[in-house]
Design an enzyme around this catalytic site. Sequence first.
Site, PDB file in Angstrom:
ATOM      1  N   LYS A  59       0.843  -1.284  -0.033  1.00  0.00           N
ATOM      2  CA  LYS A  59       0.067  -0.033   0.173  1.00  0.00           C
ATOM      3  C   LYS A  59       1.073   1.258   0.060  1.00  0.00           C
ATOM      4  CE  LYS A  59      -4.054  -1.700   1.247  1.00  0.00           C
ATOM      5  NZ  LYS A  59      -3.941  -3.128   2.055  1.00  0.00           N
ATOM      6  N   ASP A  62       3.561   7.381  -1.220  1.00  0.00           N
ATOM      7  CA  ASP A  62       4.787   8.181  -0.764  1.00  0.00           C
ATOM      8  C   ASP A  62       5.143   8.917  -1.959  1.00  0.00           C
ATOM      9  OD1 ASP A  62       6.899   9.374   0.524  1.00  0.00           O
ATOM     10  OD2 ASP A  62       6.938   7.527   1.765  1.00  0.00           O
ATOM     11  N   ILE A  63       6.000   9.833  -2.034  1.00  0.00           N
ATOM     12  CA  ILE A  63       6.638  10.696  -3.171  1.00  0.00           C
ATOM     13  C   ILE A  63       7.296   9.794  -4.062  1.00  0.00           C
ATOM     14  CG2 ILE A  63       6.977  12.872  -1.751  1.00  0.00           C
ATOM     15  CD1 ILE A  63       9.951  11.933  -1.862  1.00  0.00           C
ATOM     16  N   GLY A 170     -17.216 -10.412   5.696  1.00  0.00           N
ATOM     17  CA  GLY A 170     -18.419 -10.525   5.245  1.00  0.00           C
ATOM     18  C   GLY A 170     -18.880 -10.593   3.687  1.00  0.00           C
TER      19      GLY A 170
END
Length: 210
Positions: A59, A62-63, A170
């Site tokens: 995930k 960042d730059i 779920g």
Amino acid sequence: MSRLILALDVLDREKAMNIAKRVAPHVHAIKVGWPLVMNTGIEVVSEISRYAPVICDFKVADIPNTTRLIVRTARENGASGIIVHSFVGHDSVEAAVAEAGDMSVYVVTEMSHPGALDFMQSVTNRMIEIAKNAGAKGIIAPATRPERLREIRKIAGELEILSPGVGAQGGKAKDAIEAGADYIIVGRRIYNAEDPEKEAMAINKEIEKE
Ligand code: XMP
């Protein structure tokens, strides 16, 4: 060919390798993220890649320069895919795709948990555009909201949709595939099962007719 991706969020190397070996023949890929990598080291990526293609769920948010360094490290350790955020903007996603080489870049668009409704959902469409324009391979979209998956499928074009949220959160495997997911991502339902291999096979059976 399986449309199932295992999310291997266990913390112990031996347990991870045992599950990976047994479940690998029944999945399209194995997703590893911070819980496993922080507890075992980045080498676990290449170890697991001996059994199945590995998607690094880092995930990345960042730059561009830092994004490149993270993507390169995943690539050099044998990953076949990496997940990045797009709320950071087009240049960071473009940097990820440029550095990825043969590795696939998947862009988070709308997350599967309830908190995704606070901010993310309002900009999902723009994040999909960023993914498309940057040349990403696919996007991550929620199995917990099949009605949203349907809408996202319509605008995603050629992008693959990987969909987490089946099982513990779920979502239903079949609903996600019917709504347009190309692959479903499943973690706890498999790795917490008494027999993870059997559970993966059962999920494949649920979705194989699609
Ligand atoms: P469970 O145990 O809930 O695990 O089946 C799901 C896995 O997927 C990750 N996850 C997400 N990753 N966007 C992502 O990029 C999402 O919306 C999302 N929801 C869950 C989660 O970290 C776990 O590895």
